[in-house]
Design a protein around this motif. Sequence first.
Motif, PDB file in Angstrom:
ATOM      1  N   GLY A  54     116.627 -20.213  18.451  1.00 54.67           N
ATOM      2  CA  GLY A  54     117.293 -20.821  19.601  1.00 54.67           C
ATOM      3  C   GLY A  54     118.294 -21.889  19.214  1.00 54.67           C
ATOM      4  N   ASP A  55     118.704 -22.674  20.167  1.00 47.69           N
ATOM      5  CA  ASP A  55     119.717 -23.706  19.965  1.00 47.69           C
ATOM      6  C   ASP A  55     119.177 -24.860  19.122  1.00 47.69           C
ATOM      7  OD1 ASP A  55     121.497 -22.274  21.511  1.00 47.69           O
ATOM      8  OD2 ASP A  55     120.937 -23.325  23.368  1.00 47.69           O
ATOM      9  N   VAL A  56     120.096 -25.552  18.465  1.00 47.81           N
ATOM     10  CA  VAL A  56     119.751 -26.755  17.711  1.00 47.81           C
ATOM     11  C   VAL A  56     119.119 -27.781  18.647  1.00 47.81           C
ATOM     12  CG1 VAL A  56     120.696 -28.640  16.316  1.00 47.81           C
ATOM     13  CG2 VAL A  56     121.594 -26.326  16.044  1.00 47.81           C
ATOM     14  N   ASN A  57     118.167 -28.550  18.130  1.00 47.57           N
ATOM     15  CA  ASN A  57     117.449 -29.603  18.866  1.00 47.57           C
ATOM     16  C   ASN A  57     116.466 -29.057  19.896  1.00 47.57           C
ATOM     17  OD1 ASN A  57     118.810 -31.664  17.453  1.00 47.57           O
ATOM     18  ND2 ASN A  57     120.538 -31.554  18.892  1.00 47.57           N
ATOM     19  N   THR A  58     116.122 -27.758  19.786  1.00 53.14           N
ATOM     20  CA  THR A  58     115.059 -27.189  20.619  1.00 53.14           C
ATOM     21  C   THR A  58     113.919 -26.749  19.692  1.00 53.14           C
ATOM     22  OG1 THR A  58     115.772 -24.863  20.549  1.00 53.14           O
ATOM     23  CG2 THR A  58     116.827 -26.325  22.191  1.00 53.14           C
ATOM     24  N   ILE A  59     112.753 -26.508  20.281  1.00 49.61           N
ATOM     25  CA  ILE A  59     111.614 -26.057  19.478  1.00 49.61           C
ATOM     26  C   ILE A  59     111.824 -24.650  18.937  1.00 49.61           C
ATOM     27  CG2 ILE A  59     109.961 -27.534  20.673  1.00 49.61           C
ATOM     28  CD1 ILE A  59     109.055 -25.083  22.262  1.00 49.61           C
ATOM     29  N   HIS A  60     112.901 -24.006  19.358  1.00 51.10           N
ATOM     30  CA  HIS A  60     113.197 -22.645  18.897  1.00 51.10           C
ATOM     31  C   HIS A  60     114.124 -22.630  17.686  1.00 51.10           C
ATOM     32  CE1 HIS A  60     111.297 -21.512  22.624  1.00 51.10           C
ATOM     33  NE2 HIS A  60     112.211 -22.160  23.334  1.00 51.10           N
ATOM     34  N   HIS A  61     114.406 -23.815  17.120  1.00 49.46           N
ATOM     35  CA  HIS A  61     115.313 -23.896  15.965  1.00 49.46           C
ATOM     36  C   HIS A  61     114.555 -24.465  14.765  1.00 49.46           C
ATOM     37  CE1 HIS A  61     118.745 -24.947  13.422  1.00 49.46           C
ATOM     38  NE2 HIS A  61     119.437 -24.085  14.152  1.00 49.46           N
ATOM     39  N   PRO A  62     114.736 -23.880  13.559  1.00 49.57           N
ATOM     40  CA  PRO A  62     113.984 -24.335  12.379  1.00 49.57           C
ATOM     41  C   PRO A  62     114.232 -25.787  11.995  1.00 49.57           C
ATOM     42  CG  PRO A  62     115.017 -22.199  11.980  1.00 49.57           C
ATOM     43  CD  PRO A  62     115.577 -22.706  13.270  1.00 49.57           C
ATOM     44  N   ASP A  63     115.409 -26.341  12.327  1.00 50.10           N
ATOM     45  CA  ASP A  63     115.711 -27.718  11.930  1.00 50.10           C
ATOM     46  C   ASP A  63     115.020 -28.756  12.807  1.00 50.10           C
ATOM     47  OD1 ASP A  63     117.275 -26.735   9.917  1.00 50.10           O
ATOM     48  OD2 ASP A  63     119.183 -27.004  10.979  1.00 50.10           O
ATOM     49  N   THR A  64     114.458 -28.325  13.924  1.00 49.91           N
ATOM     50  CA  THR A  64     113.748 -29.245  14.800  1.00 49.91           C
ATOM     51  C   THR A  64     112.337 -29.485  14.259  1.00 49.91           C
ATOM     52  OG1 THR A  64     114.971 -28.407  16.725  1.00 49.91           O
ATOM     53  CG2 THR A  64     112.952 -29.668  17.153  1.00 49.91           C
ATOM     54  N   PRO A  65     111.944 -30.739  14.036  1.00 53.53           N
ATOM     55  CA  PRO A  65     110.585 -30.996  13.530  1.00 53.53           C
ATOM     56  C   PRO A  65     109.527 -30.435  14.477  1.00 53.53           C
ATOM     57  CG  PRO A  65     111.950 -32.962  13.353  1.00 53.53           C
ATOM     58  CD  PRO A  65     112.742 -31.978  14.169  1.00 53.53           C
ATOM     59  N   TRP A  66     108.485 -29.870  13.913  1.00 53.78           N
ATOM     60  CA  TRP A  66     107.389 -29.364  14.730  1.00 53.78           C
ATOM     61  C   TRP A  66     106.610 -30.552  15.297  1.00 53.78           C
ATOM     62  CZ3 TRP A  66     104.616 -24.455  12.458  1.00 53.78           C
ATOM     63  CH2 TRP A  66     105.575 -23.481  12.162  1.00 53.78           C
ATOM     64  N   ASN A  67     106.244 -30.452  16.562  1.00 54.51           N
ATOM     65  CA  ASN A  67     105.560 -31.534  17.248  1.00 54.51           C
ATOM     66  C   ASN A  67     104.429 -30.952  18.111  1.00 54.51           C
ATOM     67  OD1 ASN A  67     104.939 -34.075  18.258  1.00 54.51           O
ATOM     68  ND2 ASN A  67     106.384 -33.876  19.955  1.00 54.51           N
ATOM     69  N   PRO A  68     103.184 -31.336  17.845  1.00 52.65           N
ATOM     70  CA  PRO A  68     102.724 -32.305  16.842  1.00 52.65           C
ATOM     71  C   PRO A  68     102.913 -31.805  15.410  1.00 52.65           C
ATOM     72  CG  PRO A  68     100.866 -31.233  17.886  1.00 52.65           C
ATOM     73  CD  PRO A  68     102.059 -30.805  18.657  1.00 52.65           C
ATOM     74  N   VAL A  69     102.859 -32.742  14.475  1.00 52.54           N
ATOM     75  CA  VAL A  69     103.110 -32.425  13.076  1.00 52.54           C
ATOM     76  C   VAL A  69     101.985 -31.551  12.533  1.00 52.54           C
ATOM     77  CG1 VAL A  69     103.387 -33.402  10.772  1.00 52.54           C
ATOM     78  CG2 VAL A  69     104.377 -34.568  12.758  1.00 52.54           C
ATOM     79  N   PRO A  70     102.310 -30.443  11.863  1.00 47.26           N
ATOM     80  CA  PRO A  70     101.264 -29.574  11.293  1.00 47.26           C
ATOM     81  C   PRO A  70     100.490 -30.285  10.186  1.00 47.26           C
ATOM     82  CG  PRO A  70     103.382 -28.434  11.408  1.00 47.26           C
ATOM     83  CD  PRO A  70     103.651 -29.878  11.678  1.00 47.26           C
ATOM     84  N   TRP A  71      99.208 -30.023  10.138  1.00 48.71           N
ATOM     85  CA  TRP A  71      98.357 -30.551   9.072  1.00 48.71           C
ATOM     86  C   TRP A  71      98.670 -29.810   7.771  1.00 48.71           C
ATOM     87  CZ3 TRP A  71      94.085 -27.819   6.690  1.00 48.71           C
ATOM     88  CH2 TRP A  71      93.319 -28.620   5.825  1.00 48.71           C
ATOM     89  N   GLY A  72      99.046 -30.568   6.735  1.00 47.10           N
ATOM     90  CA  GLY A  72      99.301 -29.950   5.437  1.00 47.10           C
ATOM     91  C   GLY A  72     100.625 -29.231   5.323  1.00 47.10           C
ATOM     92  N   GLY A  73     101.513 -29.399   6.277  1.00 48.01           N
ATOM     93  CA  GLY A  73     102.805 -28.713   6.239  1.00 48.01           C
ATOM     94  C   GLY A  73     102.859 -27.540   7.204  1.00 48.01           C
ATOM     95  N   ARG A  74     104.053 -27.056   7.452  1.00 45.86           N
ATOM     96  CA  ARG A  74     104.235 -25.964   8.409  1.00 45.86           C
ATOM     97  C   ARG A  74     103.469 -24.704   7.982  1.00 45.86           C
ATOM     98  NH1 ARG A  74     110.623 -25.793  10.301  1.00 45.86           N
ATOM     99  NH2 ARG A  74     110.784 -27.981  10.962  1.00 45.86           N
ATOM    100  N   HIS A  75     102.823 -24.086   8.949  1.00 50.34           N
ATOM    101  CA  HIS A  75     102.091 -22.860   8.700  1.00 50.34           C
ATOM    102  C   HIS A  75     101.827 -22.175  10.040  1.00 50.34           C
ATOM    103  CE1 HIS A  75      98.995 -25.929   9.582  1.00 50.34           C
ATOM    104  NE2 HIS A  75      98.315 -24.926  10.130  1.00 50.34           N
ATOM    105  N   ARG A  76     101.399 -20.933   9.981  1.00 48.33           N
ATOM    106  CA  ARG A  76     101.043 -20.231  11.213  1.00 48.33           C
ATOM    107  C   ARG A  76      99.822 -19.353  10.947  1.00 48.33           C
ATOM    108  NH1 ARG A  76     104.873 -20.710  15.216  1.00 48.33           N
ATOM    109  NH2 ARG A  76     106.465 -20.096  13.687  1.00 48.33           N
ATOM    110  N   ILE A  77      98.923 -19.353  11.931  1.00 53.25           N
ATOM    111  CA  ILE A  77      97.682 -18.597  11.852  1.00 53.25           C
ATOM    112  C   ILE A  77      97.577 -17.706  13.084  1.00 53.25           C
ATOM    113  CG2 ILE A  77      95.163 -18.754  11.667  1.00 53.25           C
ATOM    114  CD1 ILE A  77      95.567 -21.624  10.610  1.00 53.25           C
ATOM    115  N   TYR A  78      97.055 -16.500  12.891  1.00 57.27           N
ATOM    116  CA  TYR A  78      96.833 -15.561  13.985  1.00 57.27           C
ATOM    117  C   TYR A  78      95.341 -15.267  14.087  1.00 57.27           C
ATOM    118  CZ  TYR A  78     101.863 -14.845  13.637  1.00 57.27           C
ATOM    119  OH  TYR A  78     103.220 -15.046  13.601  1.00 57.27           O
ATOM    120  N   VAL A  79      94.803 -15.300  15.302  1.00 50.89           N
ATOM    121  CA  VAL A  79      93.402 -14.956  15.518  1.00 50.89           C
ATOM    122  C   VAL A  79      93.310 -13.919  16.630  1.00 50.89           C
ATOM    123  CG1 VAL A  79      92.514 -17.181  14.713  1.00 50.89           C
ATOM    124  CG2 VAL A  79      93.019 -16.863  17.141  1.00 50.89           C
TER     125      VAL A  79
END
Length: 271
Positions: free
Chosen positions: A231-256
Amino acid sequence: MSITQLQWESTHEFAFPVSSGNPPNMVATALTVCELSGDPALAFLTQGGGSDEVAYLSLADGDEYTRHVTPAGRDTISGMGYNPFTKHIWCSYRTNTPDLLTAFDPLTGLETGIRNLAPDPHMSLPDGLACNGLFFARSNSQWIELRTMTGFKLGEREYAGRSIRGVSASPWSYTFVDKNNDELVVIGPYGNEIAVSNLPGTASGVEAVAFDNIVDHAHAPQVWLDDGKIGDVNTIHHPDTPWNPVPWGGRHRIYVANNLDQMIYAGYLTV
């Protein structure tokens, strides 16, 4: 060592793919993130009334890319783990052949490897399998064992009071589902519990977990748009936007996979 209490932060969710056979009978569900023709995909299996099928789904929205039946005679798979070096998926079995591990090629569905393991009283009904290309971690009830890729057993550990289902390889660790306590548990390379988190969806419904070790999350947004678009810059859909809340141990994704909801939930862990 103290155990860190974490929270599950959902990013998106999608329904189980529709089975082409009878409705799933909830015996076992398996997940792993893999590569399919060079692109990341979520491999999903749930046991049905006929031949089991592996469906390959978009990580962003669950759209199905393709599917295939499991190799002949391999219809009681309970866990799947992806070998990033060979790019094949290894499987454990809960019934009929609990002392067996087999591999198949996601591109063809053909069997590519087999390990006949010595019977183990703590692995009579294996529920999950993790693979990082160097080791297998297999789970059953309160036990997790570690094996080399040749099948040699290195050790095992009991987690009293837990009901372990799926297990997945994560960076320098493993992550498993405790069904009865409705927790996601991160353990270190020697099996010590590092952190625990709540799980999404209906309580005691999660049967499988897949830690995404394929996508470079430094260049992934917190939430994808449809079709995995940025998505656009400064949205949660853009990689440059910091993830909020901050991920524990760095960015990651889990599927259950939650069998009671018939849903796959995607998210990450935060303090």
